[in-house]
Design a protein around this motif. Structure first.
Motif, PDB file in Angstrom:
ATOM      1  N   GLY A 183      40.138 -18.308  -1.197  1.00 10.70           N
ATOM      2  CA  GLY A 183      39.461 -18.899  -0.042  1.00 10.70           C
ATOM      3  C   GLY A 183      38.748 -17.885   0.832  1.00 10.70           C
ATOM      4  N   ASP A 184      39.143 -16.613   0.746  1.00 16.83           N
ATOM      5  CA  ASP A 184      38.481 -15.585   1.563  1.00 16.83           C
ATOM      6  C   ASP A 184      37.424 -14.813   0.780  1.00 16.83           C
ATOM      7  N   ARG A 185      37.040 -15.342  -0.391  1.00 17.17           N
ATOM      8  CA  ARG A 185      36.034 -14.647  -1.212  1.00 17.17           C
ATOM      9  C   ARG A 185      34.907 -15.584  -1.649  1.00 17.17           C
ATOM     10  N   LEU A 186      34.696 -16.663  -0.915  1.00 14.75           N
ATOM     11  CA  LEU A 186      33.734 -17.692  -1.345  1.00 14.75           C
ATOM     12  C   LEU A 186      32.333 -17.131  -1.547  1.00 14.75           C
ATOM     13  N   HIS A 187      31.958 -16.174  -0.720  1.00 16.92           N
ATOM     14  CA  HIS A 187      30.569 -15.700  -0.756  1.00 16.92           C
ATOM     15  C   HIS A 187      30.434 -14.316  -1.371  1.00 16.92           C
ATOM     16  N   HIS A 188      31.428 -13.929  -2.147  1.00 18.09           N
ATOM     17  CA  HIS A 188      31.303 -12.688  -2.912  1.00 18.09           C
ATOM     18  C   HIS A 188      30.657 -13.003  -4.261  1.00 18.09           C
ATOM     19  N   ASN A 189      29.755 -12.124  -4.699  1.00 18.53           N
ATOM     20  CA  ASN A 189      29.213 -12.252  -6.043  1.00 18.53           C
ATOM     21  C   ASN A 189      30.225 -11.676  -7.035  1.00 18.53           C
ATOM     22  N   PRO A 190      30.138 -12.076  -8.318  1.00 18.50           N
ATOM     23  CA  PRO A 190      31.118 -11.594  -9.298  1.00 18.50           C
ATOM     24  C   PRO A 190      31.283 -10.066  -9.311  1.00 18.50           C
ATOM     25  N   ASN A 191      30.174  -9.310  -9.144  1.00 17.95           N
ATOM     26  CA  ASN A 191      30.311  -7.845  -9.197  1.00 17.95           C
ATOM     27  C   ASN A 191      31.022  -7.280  -7.966  1.00 17.95           C
ATOM     28  N   GLU A 192      31.351  -8.129  -7.019  1.00 18.51           N
ATOM     29  CA  GLU A 192      32.120  -7.692  -5.847  1.00 18.51           C
ATOM     30  C   GLU A 192      33.585  -8.140  -5.943  1.00 18.51           C
ATOM     31  N   LEU A 193      33.986  -8.576  -7.137  1.00 15.94           N
ATOM     32  CA  LEU A 193      35.357  -9.078  -7.327  1.00 15.94           C
ATOM     33  C   LEU A 193      36.068  -8.274  -8.412  1.00 15.94           C
ATOM     34  N   SER A 194      37.390  -8.201  -8.310  1.00 17.55           N
ATOM     35  CA  SER A 194      38.199  -7.569  -9.363  1.00 17.55           C
ATOM     36  C   SER A 194      38.283  -8.504 -10.563  1.00 17.55           C
ATOM     37  N   GLY A 195      38.798  -7.969 -11.678  1.00 13.30           N
ATOM     38  CA  GLY A 195      38.944  -8.789 -12.883  1.00 13.30           C
ATOM     39  C   GLY A 195      39.789 -10.034 -12.636  1.00 13.30           C
ATOM     40  N   GLY A 196      40.922  -9.842 -11.975  1.00 14.44           N
ATOM     41  CA  GLY A 196      41.807 -10.979 -11.707  1.00 14.44           C
ATOM     42  C   GLY A 196      41.145 -12.001 -10.795  1.00 14.44           C
TER      43      GLY A 196
END
Ligand SMILES: Nc1ncnc2c1ncn2[C@@H]1O[C@H](COP(=O)(O)OP(=O)(O)OP(=O)(O)O)[C@@H](O)[C@H]1O
Ligand SMILES: [Mg+2]
Length: 236
Positions: free
Chosen positions: A139-152
């Motif tokens: 819920g706190d990552r709604l507007h992150h693009n995939p390259n701004e996220l960890s694998g999990g």
């Protein structure tokens, strides 16, 4: 509707790639594959034995060379390609080893995308996408693009996306294969939750024998055939 409780009923499935060419290769040799409504099944077997090929057929992404497939009692191959694509998007969610998220759009839009194809209007799909991401702890990552996220985190977005159209079946092809063991554990816990709390049937391909043992039934493949079926910790 099926009265048997069978969700997937595949009989004598043969898949030959490049039929009639010198490179012709038969990779499934008359496979019977079943799954009940709400069942959690794993498929294991050596690399190249045909697991992903079978998964693509279960997922209606491809048609076999021979064989029959009923989903929820409906004959799948009677449908034309366009009708089949719509049927698939209503009934099946996919999760892959490498997440297959769209890079240029954020988590919310990735999850909302399948609902767009299903004709859900924008406000509703964004609300539902946000709720699904929230359920996945994102819920706190709604507007992150995939390259701004960890694998999990990427895999949790992909799982939220697989639920977008509330399908009966989730197909996961090595969903923990690109994750460290702790993150893989977290993803596996999510699958158990979706299976037990939402009643989703799950077909789970894995090279991890310990994870396979956690599912209700383990189907072992070898050289394009079903070599064995076990029920871990239960009667056969
Ligand atoms: N589109 C294709 N055209 C021709 N041959 C293919 C195609 N897709 C897969 N194959 C072949 O079919 C066989 C089974 O491949 P498949 O991807 O189903 O194996 P797998 O069990 O999923 O393996 P892995 O564990 O490595 O993912 C392999 O020999 C592969 O080379
Ligand atoms: Mg594979």
């Amino acid at each position: 509707m099926a009265d048997s409780g069978l969700l997937i009923d595949m009989r004598q499935i043969v898949k030959t790639y490049n039929e009639g060419e010198p490179s012709e290769l038969t990779v499934l040799h008359g496979v019977d594959f079943y799954a009940d409504q709400g069942e959690f099944v794993s498929i294991v077997g050596p690399s190249g034995c045909g697991k992903s090929t079978l998964m693509n057929l279960i997922g209606m992404l491809d048609r076999p060379t021979k064989g029959a497939y009923a989903f929820n009692g409906e004959p799948v191959y009677a449908k034309e390609d366009k009708e089949l694509a719509a049927y698939r998007s209503q009934n099946i969610g996919f999760i892959f080893q490498n997440f297959n998220l769209i890079g240029r759009i954020d988590a919310l839009q990735n999850v909302a995308m399948p609902m767009m194809y299903a004709g859900v209007e924008r406000k509703e799909r964004e609300e539902r996408a946000a709720a699904l991401l929230d359920r996945m702890g994102m819920g706190d990552r709604l507007h992150h693009n995939p390259n701004e996220l960890s694998g999990g985190q990427k895999q949790r977005v992909a799982i939220a996306r697989s639920l977008a159209n509330d399908p009966d079946l989730l197909l996961a092809d090595e969903p923990t294969g690109a994750l460290d063991s702790k993150t893989g554990r977290m993803v596996m816990d999510l699958f158990h939750e979706l299976n037990q709390e939402l009643g989703k049937a799950i077909v789970f391909i894995t090279h991890n024998p310990e994870l396979a043992e956690e599912t209700g039934r383990v189907v072992e493949m070898m050289d394009g055939r079903i070599a064995g079926v076990r029920q871990p910790g239960g009667a056969t």
